[in-house]
Enzyme design. Structure first.
Site, PDB file in Angstrom:
ATOM      1  CG  ASN A 160      39.434  35.337  57.723  1.00 22.04           C
ATOM      2  OD1 ASN A 160      39.750  34.896  58.823  1.00 22.04           O
ATOM      3  ND2 ASN A 160      38.301  35.036  57.139  1.00 22.04           N
TER       4      ASN A 160
ATOM      5  NE  ARG B 214      42.603  34.932  54.087  1.00 20.96           N
ATOM      6  CZ  ARG B 214      41.656  35.698  53.594  1.00 20.96           C
ATOM      7  NH1 ARG B 214      41.776  37.019  53.636  1.00 20.96           N
ATOM      8  NH2 ARG B 214      40.586  35.171  53.090  1.00 20.96           N
TER       9      ARG B 214
ATOM     10  CG  ASN C 226      39.525  43.413  50.769  1.00 20.52           C
ATOM     11  OD1 ASN C 226      38.544  42.701  50.566  1.00 20.52           O
ATOM     12  ND2 ASN C 226      40.767  42.964  50.673  1.00 20.52           N
TER      13      ASN C 226
ATOM     14  CG  HIS D  75      32.132  36.851  48.004  1.00 14.93           C
ATOM     15  ND1 HIS D  75      32.402  37.590  46.873  1.00 14.93           N
ATOM     16  CD2 HIS D  75      33.342  36.570  48.569  1.00 14.93           C
ATOM     17  CE1 HIS D  75      33.720  37.727  46.759  1.00 14.93           C
ATOM     18  NE2 HIS D  75      34.311  37.118  47.771  1.00 14.93           N
TER      19      HIS D  75
ATOM     20  CG  ASP E 196      20.624  47.213  53.245  1.00 14.61           C
ATOM     21  OD1 ASP E 196      20.598  47.342  52.002  1.00 14.61           O
ATOM     22  OD2 ASP E 196      19.857  46.451  53.859  1.00 14.61           O
TER      23      ASP E 196
ATOM     24  CD  GLU F 108      33.447  45.294  45.621  1.00 15.29           C
ATOM     25  OE1 GLU F 108      32.491  45.843  45.041  1.00 15.29           O
ATOM     26  OE2 GLU F 108      33.575  44.061  45.717  1.00 15.29           O
TER      27      GLU F 108
ATOM     28  CG  HIS G  10      37.999  42.365  46.295  1.00 17.34           C
ATOM     29  ND1 HIS G  10      37.473  41.897  47.477  1.00 17.34           N
ATOM     30  CD2 HIS G  10      36.998  43.020  45.667  1.00 17.34           C
ATOM     31  CE1 HIS G  10      36.197  42.250  47.548  1.00 17.34           C
ATOM     32  NE2 HIS G  10      35.885  42.942  46.467  1.00 17.34           N
TER      33      HIS G  10
HETATM   34  C1  DQA Z   1      39.381  39.120  49.135  1.00 14.06           C
HETATM   35  C2  DQA Z   1      38.665  38.092  48.253  1.00 14.06           C
HETATM   36  C3  DQA Z   1      37.544  37.414  49.021  1.00 14.06           C
HETATM   37  O1  DQA Z   1      36.884  36.463  48.204  1.00 14.06           O
HETATM   38  C4  DQA Z   1      38.105  36.693  50.233  1.00 14.06           C
HETATM   39  O2  DQA Z   1      37.070  36.118  50.996  1.00 14.06           O
HETATM   40  C5  DQA Z   1      38.961  37.583  51.076  1.00 14.06           C
HETATM   41  C6  DQA Z   1      39.892  38.491  50.419  1.00 14.06           C
HETATM   42  C7  DQA Z   1      40.600  39.740  48.403  1.00 14.06           C
HETATM   43  O3  DQA Z   1      41.087  40.752  48.885  1.00 14.06           O
HETATM   44  O4  DQA Z   1      41.062  39.219  47.393  1.00 14.06           O
HETATM   45  O5  DQA Z   1      38.975  37.487  52.299  1.00 14.06           O
HETATM   46  O6  DQA Z   1      38.477  40.163  49.424  1.00 14.06           O
END
Ligand code: DQA
Length: 150
Positions: free
Chosen positions: A15, A22, A78, A84, A91, A102, A104
């Site tokens: 996504n 979005r 990301n 989650h 792995d 990581e 977000h």
């Molecule tokens: C995300 C946060 C995730 O919970 C969500 O499912 C995403 C985007 C973020 O970049 O804030 O698709 O990884």
């Protein structure tokens, strides 16, 4: 001969190809193409080769991480919602033997409880969240720091 630049692989999960359209109140108006362009420009500044890859498919991300072993110096990822849910991505990162940053866009800890847990966090050097598109740029800077220290 000039030494090859260290390379960082930036992975975008499901996504994230929809960024810009979005839920802009959460993720902003910056598109994935804009983020990739900013990462490549910052990579030039930091003397790091940046490659980016987006997929909506868990298995494709696993394969890309497997193939990264030995070819990149670090991963910035990301994983979107797979963060989650995915033991397979955890792995794959562990098997890659590569440092992971990581990232977000949103602040996971201000959001629904199910977003508070990340399977990837235990394989990551650290996590950056809540800074919108800047989370990726901070993530690349963090990866550059890790590479410089190794
Ligand atoms: C995300 C946060 C995730 O919970 C969500 O499912 C995403 C985007 C973020 O970049 O804030 O698709 O990884």
């Amino acid at each position: 001969m000039a030494e090859a630049l260290p390379r960082v692989l930036v992975l975008h999960g499901p996504n994230l190809n929809m960024l810009g359209l979005r839920e802009p109140q959460i993720y902003g108006r910056t598109t994935l193409a804009d983020i990739d362009a900013m990462l490549i420009a910052l990579g030039k500044e930091l003397a790091i080769g940046v490659e980016t890859f987006q997929s909506n498919h868990e298995g494709e991300l696993v394969t890309k991480i497997q193939q990264a072993r030995g070819h990149y110096a670090a991963l910035v990822m990301n994983a979107g919602a797979y963060t989650h849910t995915s033991v397979a991505l955890l792995d794959a990162v562990l098997a890659s033997d590569l440092p992971l940053v990581e990232v977000h866009l949103s602040n996971l800890y201000k959001r629904e409880e199910f977003r508070h847990h990340s399977y990837l966090a235990r394989a990551a050097v650290g996590q950056i969240c809540g800074f919108g598109a800047d989370s990726y740029l901070l993530g690349l800077r963090a990866a550059a720091g890790i590479i410089a220290r190794t």
